[in-house]
Write a protein that holds these residues in place. Structure first.
Motif, PDB file in Angstrom:
ATOM      1  N   ILE A   1       0.855  -1.184   0.000  1.00 37.19           N
ATOM      2  CA  ILE A   1       0.000   0.000   0.000  1.00 37.19           C
ATOM      3  C   ILE A   1       0.892   1.235   0.000  1.00 37.19           C
ATOM      4  O   ILE A   1       1.754   1.393   0.861  1.00 37.19           O
ATOM      5  CB  ILE A   1      -0.935   0.019   1.217  1.00 37.19           C
ATOM      6  CG1 ILE A   1      -1.798  -1.239   1.243  1.00 37.19           C
ATOM      7  CG2 ILE A   1      -1.803   1.280   1.201  1.00 37.19           C
ATOM      8  CD1 ILE A   1      -2.584  -1.436   2.520  1.00 37.19           C
ATOM      9  N   GLY A   2       0.669   2.097  -0.950  1.00 37.16           N
ATOM     10  CA  GLY A   2       1.434   3.337  -1.036  1.00 37.16           C
ATOM     11  C   GLY A   2       2.748   3.138  -1.765  1.00 37.16           C
ATOM     12  O   GLY A   2       3.183   2.014  -1.998  1.00 37.16           O
ATOM     13  N   PRO A   3       3.374   4.257  -2.127  1.00 40.87           N
ATOM     14  CA  PRO A   3       4.644   4.186  -2.859  1.00 40.87           C
ATOM     15  C   PRO A   3       5.741   3.529  -2.025  1.00 40.87           C
ATOM     16  O   PRO A   3       5.908   3.834  -0.843  1.00 40.87           O
ATOM     17  CB  PRO A   3       4.996   5.655  -3.130  1.00 40.87           C
ATOM     18  CG  PRO A   3       3.764   6.435  -2.843  1.00 40.87           C
ATOM     19  CD  PRO A   3       2.923   5.621  -1.919  1.00 40.87           C
ATOM     20  N   ALA A   4       6.472   2.641  -2.644  1.00 39.24           N
ATOM     21  CA  ALA A   4       7.546   1.923  -1.953  1.00 39.24           C
ATOM     22  C   ALA A   4       8.660   2.865  -1.516  1.00 39.24           C
ATOM     23  O   ALA A   4       9.339   2.610  -0.521  1.00 39.24           O
ATOM     24  CB  ALA A   4       8.101   0.828  -2.853  1.00 39.24           C
ATOM     25  N   ASP A   5       8.852   3.957  -2.256  1.00 39.38           N
ATOM     26  CA  ASP A   5       9.960   4.869  -1.965  1.00 39.38           C
ATOM     27  C   ASP A   5       9.545   6.071  -1.112  1.00 39.38           C
ATOM     28  O   ASP A   5      10.314   7.005  -0.926  1.00 39.38           O
ATOM     29  CB  ASP A   5      10.586   5.357  -3.270  1.00 39.38           C
ATOM     30  CG  ASP A   5       9.602   6.116  -4.152  1.00 39.38           C
ATOM     31  OD1 ASP A   5       8.378   6.043  -3.900  1.00 39.38           O
ATOM     32  OD2 ASP A   5      10.056   6.779  -5.101  1.00 39.38           O
ATOM     33  N   ALA A   6       8.336   6.051  -0.547  1.00 42.14           N
ATOM     34  CA  ALA A   6       7.864   7.172   0.272  1.00 42.14           C
ATOM     35  C   ALA A   6       8.677   7.260   1.562  1.00 42.14           C
ATOM     36  O   ALA A   6       8.980   6.243   2.180  1.00 42.14           O
ATOM     37  CB  ALA A   6       6.388   7.001   0.596  1.00 42.14           C
ATOM     38  N   SER A   7       9.023   8.474   1.950  1.00 49.10           N
ATOM     39  CA  SER A   7       9.745   8.620   3.218  1.00 49.10           C
ATOM     40  C   SER A   7       8.811   8.384   4.407  1.00 49.10           C
ATOM     41  O   SER A   7       9.252   8.015   5.482  1.00 49.10           O
ATOM     42  CB  SER A   7      10.416   9.996   3.312  1.00 49.10           C
ATOM     43  OG  SER A   7       9.464  11.022   3.179  1.00 49.10           O
ATOM     44  N   LEU A   8       7.511   8.591   4.206  1.00 47.96           N
ATOM     45  CA  LEU A   8       6.515   8.261   5.224  1.00 47.96           C
ATOM     46  C   LEU A   8       5.662   7.130   4.652  1.00 47.96           C
ATOM     47  O   LEU A   8       4.754   7.355   3.852  1.00 47.96           O
ATOM     48  CB  LEU A   8       5.645   9.475   5.574  1.00 47.96           C
ATOM     49  CG  LEU A   8       4.630   9.283   6.692  1.00 47.96           C
ATOM     50  CD1 LEU A   8       5.308   8.902   8.005  1.00 47.96           C
ATOM     51  CD2 LEU A   8       3.789  10.536   6.876  1.00 47.96           C
ATOM     52  N   THR A   9       5.980   5.913   5.035  1.00 47.75           N
ATOM     53  CA  THR A   9       5.282   4.746   4.506  1.00 47.75           C
ATOM     54  C   THR A   9       3.865   4.662   5.059  1.00 47.75           C
ATOM     55  O   THR A   9       3.520   5.340   6.036  1.00 47.75           O
ATOM     56  CB  THR A   9       6.031   3.457   4.886  1.00 47.75           C
ATOM     57  OG1 THR A   9       5.987   3.319   6.313  1.00 47.75           O
ATOM     58  CG2 THR A   9       7.470   3.469   4.382  1.00 47.75           C
TER      59      THR A   9
END
Length: 181
Positions: free
Chosen positions: A17-25
């Motif tokens: 769920i959500g971008p794998a590279d997000a700094s806030l997962t």
């Protein structure tokens, strides 16, 4: 235990769920927004995955625990992922989220659905749901709805016993101060 050998379960388990590279997962956001430890948030996400599996396979409407509902609410805010990837490609169906309309009949309906969800969980997964994430139906629908979410930067929260003891001390202290003067 997970549903052994099901393609659906594997798709649910593999979906990020959500971008794998997000700094806030997704997990970090869920933990932050609910003031949970990271490990607890990860466990809740695992239980959210199980709810989604149950929603597709149980044969009856399912109702999440409050913690699992928080994961579902957050996933819904990732709307492109939820509606364009998760529902059609992972679940193979739309999974809508609808709140109660209130009243006694709705309370009873959701109470029964939640109890049925817990029973299906045990049947399908071969174990009881973790009580710290899935409380008993009575607690979920009688005690927990009285809770409110608060911002700890705005308030101080004291356990009821501490607040009552402090109140008693203030009353007795005021009474003693009045007698001394």
């Amino acid at each position: 235990m997970s549903p052994p050998g099901t393609v659906l379960w594997q798709r649910i388990a593999d979906h990020e769920i959500g971008p794998a590279d997000a700094s806030l997962t997704f997990a970090a956001r869920l933990a932050r927004e609910n003031r949970w430890e990271a490990a607890y948030a990860e466990r809740v996400i695992g239980e959210y995955r199980r709810l989604c599996y149950l929603a597709v396979t149980a044969g009856h409407p399912v109702t999440p625990s409050d913690a699992v509902d928080q994961a579902w609410h957050l996933h819904l805010t990732y709307s492109r992922d939820y509606w364009e990837v998760f529902c059609p490609q992972v679940l193979g169906t739309n999974l809508h989220h609808g709140p109660t309309q209130g009243g006694v009949a709705e309370h009873q309906r959701y109470y029964r659905q939640y109890a049925a969800t817990l029973a299906s969980y045990e049947t399908i997964f071969g174990e009881s749901p973790p009580a710290d994430i899935w409380p008993a139906a009575y607690r979920r629908f009688t005690i927990d709805p009285k809770a409110v979410r608060v911002n700890f930067f705005d308030v101080i929260i004291l356990p009821r016993r501490v607040a009552l003891a402090l109140g008693l001390l203030l009353v007795v202290g005021g009474w003693l101060a009045g007698r001394i003067m």
